[in-house]
Write an enzyme that holds these catalytic residues in place. Structure first.
Site, PDB file in Angstrom:
ATOM      1  N   ALA A 157      -0.225 -10.035 -16.907  1.00 32.65           N
ATOM      2  CA  ALA A 157      -0.936 -11.097 -17.633  1.00 32.65           C
ATOM      3  C   ALA A 157      -2.041 -11.708 -16.779  1.00 32.65           C
ATOM      4  O   ALA A 157      -2.362 -12.885 -16.909  1.00 32.65           O
ATOM      5  CB  ALA A 157       0.064 -12.161 -18.081  1.00 32.65           C
ATOM      6  N   GLY A 158      -2.632 -10.896 -15.903  1.00 36.23           N
ATOM      7  CA  GLY A 158      -3.792 -11.349 -15.127  1.00 36.23           C
ATOM      8  C   GLY A 158      -5.035 -11.309 -16.009  1.00 36.23           C
ATOM      9  O   GLY A 158      -4.939 -11.215 -17.246  1.00 36.23           O
ATOM     10  N   ALA A 210     -13.972 -10.073 -15.620  1.00 37.30           N
ATOM     11  CA  ALA A 210     -13.116 -11.097 -16.238  1.00 37.30           C
ATOM     12  C   ALA A 210     -12.385 -11.851 -15.144  1.00 37.30           C
ATOM     13  O   ALA A 210     -12.066 -11.286 -14.109  1.00 37.30           O
ATOM     14  CB  ALA A 210     -12.101 -10.444 -17.170  1.00 37.30           C
ATOM     15  N   ARG A 214      -9.432 -15.364 -14.627  1.00 38.70           N
ATOM     16  CA  ARG A 214      -8.538 -16.283 -15.329  1.00 38.70           C
ATOM     17  C   ARG A 214      -8.883 -17.713 -15.016  1.00 38.70           C
ATOM     18  O   ARG A 214      -9.071 -18.063 -13.860  1.00 38.70           O
ATOM     19  CB  ARG A 214      -7.096 -16.011 -14.899  1.00 38.70           C
ATOM     20  CG  ARG A 214      -6.293 -15.348 -15.974  1.00 38.70           C
ATOM     21  CD  ARG A 214      -4.916 -15.030 -15.544  1.00 38.70           C
ATOM     22  NE  ARG A 214      -4.446 -15.764 -14.379  1.00 38.70           N
ATOM     23  CZ  ARG A 214      -3.163 -15.895 -14.063  1.00 38.70           C
ATOM     24  NH1 ARG A 214      -2.257 -15.384 -14.838  1.00 38.70           N
ATOM     25  NH2 ARG A 214      -2.797 -16.540 -12.986  1.00 38.70           N
ATOM     26  N   LYS A 237     -15.459   4.448  -8.718  1.00 41.77           N
ATOM     27  CA  LYS A 237     -15.014   3.047  -8.713  1.00 41.77           C
ATOM     28  C   LYS A 237     -14.383   2.711  -7.369  1.00 41.77           C
ATOM     29  O   LYS A 237     -14.573   1.615  -6.838  1.00 41.77           O
ATOM     30  CB  LYS A 237     -14.016   2.832  -9.870  1.00 41.77           C
ATOM     31  CG  LYS A 237     -13.475   1.416  -9.990  1.00 41.77           C
ATOM     32  CD  LYS A 237     -14.501   0.430 -10.529  1.00 41.77           C
ATOM     33  CE  LYS A 237     -14.165  -1.033 -10.361  1.00 41.77           C
ATOM     34  NZ  LYS A 237     -13.029  -1.568 -11.001  1.00 41.77           N
ATOM     35  N   ASN A 243     -15.464  -0.279  -4.882  1.00 45.45           N
ATOM     36  CA  ASN A 243     -14.520  -1.289  -4.378  1.00 45.45           C
ATOM     37  C   ASN A 243     -14.445  -1.282  -2.846  1.00 45.45           C
ATOM     38  O   ASN A 243     -14.321  -2.341  -2.231  1.00 45.45           O
ATOM     39  CB  ASN A 243     -13.124  -1.075  -4.978  1.00 45.45           C
ATOM     40  CG  ASN A 243     -13.055  -1.507  -6.427  1.00 45.45           C
ATOM     41  OD1 ASN A 243     -12.501  -0.817  -7.260  1.00 45.45           O
ATOM     42  ND2 ASN A 243     -13.631  -2.653  -6.760  1.00 45.45           N
ATOM     43  N   ASN A 271     -15.591  -4.961  -1.973  1.00 41.77           N
ATOM     44  CA  ASN A 271     -14.474  -5.921  -1.887  1.00 41.77           C
ATOM     45  C   ASN A 271     -14.203  -6.451  -0.487  1.00 41.77           C
ATOM     46  O   ASN A 271     -14.193  -7.674  -0.294  1.00 41.77           O
ATOM     47  CB  ASN A 271     -13.219  -5.313  -2.531  1.00 41.77           C
ATOM     48  CG  ASN A 271     -13.382  -5.125  -4.019  1.00 41.77           C
ATOM     49  OD1 ASN A 271     -14.494  -4.993  -4.516  1.00 41.77           O
ATOM     50  ND2 ASN A 271     -12.297  -5.119  -4.764  1.00 41.77           N
ATOM     51  N   GLU A 307      -5.497  -5.739  -2.697  1.00 47.33           N
ATOM     52  CA  GLU A 307      -5.305  -4.316  -3.002  1.00 47.33           C
ATOM     53  C   GLU A 307      -5.895  -3.435  -1.889  1.00 47.33           C
ATOM     54  O   GLU A 307      -6.214  -2.274  -2.130  1.00 47.33           O
ATOM     55  CB  GLU A 307      -5.940  -3.986  -4.356  1.00 47.33           C
ATOM     56  CG  GLU A 307      -5.239  -4.721  -5.494  1.00 47.33           C
ATOM     57  CD  GLU A 307      -5.855  -4.478  -6.854  1.00 47.33           C
ATOM     58  OE1 GLU A 307      -5.126  -4.121  -7.787  1.00 47.33           O
ATOM     59  OE2 GLU A 307      -7.081  -4.661  -6.993  1.00 47.33           O
TER      60      GLU A 307
END
Ligand code: KPL
Length: 322
Positions: free
Chosen positions: A17-18, A139, A141, A199, A203, A207, A282
């Site tokens: 639910a991130g 996106a 939160r 990708k 990253n 990142n 990550e």
């Protein structure tokens, strides 16, 4: 407000639910699909609730979508369509926690950062259709069950083990049908490995550097020292691709990275946000994957290794401060 229920449509179970989990749950619901969000624990405000609204903010507007919420440990109903949007280091344990509910023909869709977990999942669930995804949707939160869609990117799906899947063309057609009506840019790729590697390179370049220098993605291009580090990161990954005979280095990875930085210039990368909020990062599935591949192939990757150590050290430093 939209009701989650539409008996005619595909029932999607969203694990995680991130930001990306909430983004997908709300968009699937908007497209009329039945959606269940699978949670490890229910939030204190919804201990007894079966349904919960997800707030989706985009283009200055806000919409609410009611989805069903369930615990991973619940026994029923069987899961036919699972989309995994957890952090990559949590994905396998999360799938394991709902394994008892997977229908024999269940689709497992992995929408994860990094690499390695996808291959591990395919090994663990040999008879199942494991679909891998890669997204450039922006996106984040604002709160629990409240997501901001910052930028509309592209999401690619595909399989890594086409030859092991019976009727791969049917899988492709049925999967894309199951997403019909969704207001996200979704595509099927016949070479998903290329999307995952590209990708991964993005990253690896963005990142750790944004996390260490505490800057937005776009700021990386304003500093010649950081630009040169990103070029080195990409060249090291291109050497690995060469050794693995994977033809994914053209157009150059660095070109791809600069394009992505331009599109996501205002973003704080996920690793910046994780480190900043003292959450696990990550790094092991991103730069760590490159370092492990390099070691196995005997290829030096000093820049990626230096960044891997720096992120690991700052995680330990922060843990020591708590
Ligand atoms: O995927 C991303 C992340 O933050 O993890 C990028 C592409 C760097 C966008 O912020």
């Amino acid at each position: 407000m939209k009701s989650y229920k539409n008996p005619e449509s595909t029932h999607w179970h969203v694990l995680g639910a991130g930001a990306i989990g909430c983004l997908w749950a709300s968009h699937l619901s908007r497209a009329g699909k039945e959606v269940t969000l699978l949670l490890r624990t229910k939030p204190a405000t919804a201990k007894r609730e079966k349904y919960h609204p997800i707030l989706l903010e985009q283009n200055g507007g806000i919409s609410s979508f009611i989805v069903q919420i369930q615990l991973c440990s619940d026994k029923n109903p069987p899961i036919h369509n699972l989309i995994v949007c957890t952090k990559s280091f949590d994905a396998l344990a999360a799938i394991h926690s709902i394994e008892h509910r997977l229908a024999p023909n269940a689709r497992i869709v992995l929408l994860l950062n990094g690499m390695g977990v996808q291959q591990e999942c395919i090994k663990r669930y040999p008879g199942r259709a494991v679909i891998c995804g890669s997204t450039s949707d922006g996106a984040y939160r604002r709160d629990t069950f409240h997501v901001i869609q910052a930028g509309k990117g592209q999401t690619f799906f595909g399989v890594l083990n086409r030859t092991a899947i019976s009727e791969p063309d049917n899988l492709h057609t049925n999967f894309m049908k199951s997403l019909n009506g969704i207001e996200l840019n979704v595509h099927w790729s016949s070479d998903m490995l290329e999307h995952l590697w590209r990708k991964l390179a993005i990253n690896c370049a963005i990142n750790p550097l944004t996390a260490i220098n505490r800057c937005r993605n776009g700021e990386l291009l304003n500093d010649t020292r950081l630009v040169s580090l990103m070029q080195d990161i990409c060249s090291e990954i291109e050497m690995i691709l060469g050794a693995l005979k994977l033809p994914y280095a053209k157009p150059s990875l660095f070109n791809q990275v600069t394009q992505d930085i331009t599109v996501t210039a205002q973003n704080y990368s996920s690793m910046y946000q994780d480190l900043n909020n003292a959450r696990p990062t990550e790094i092991d599935q991103i730069t760590g994957f490159i370092c492990r591949q390099a070691k196995a192939l005997g290829i030096p990757v000093p820049t990626n290794e230096m960044l891997y150590r720096k992120i690991k050290n700052s995680i330990e430093f922060r843990a020591g401060q708590r």
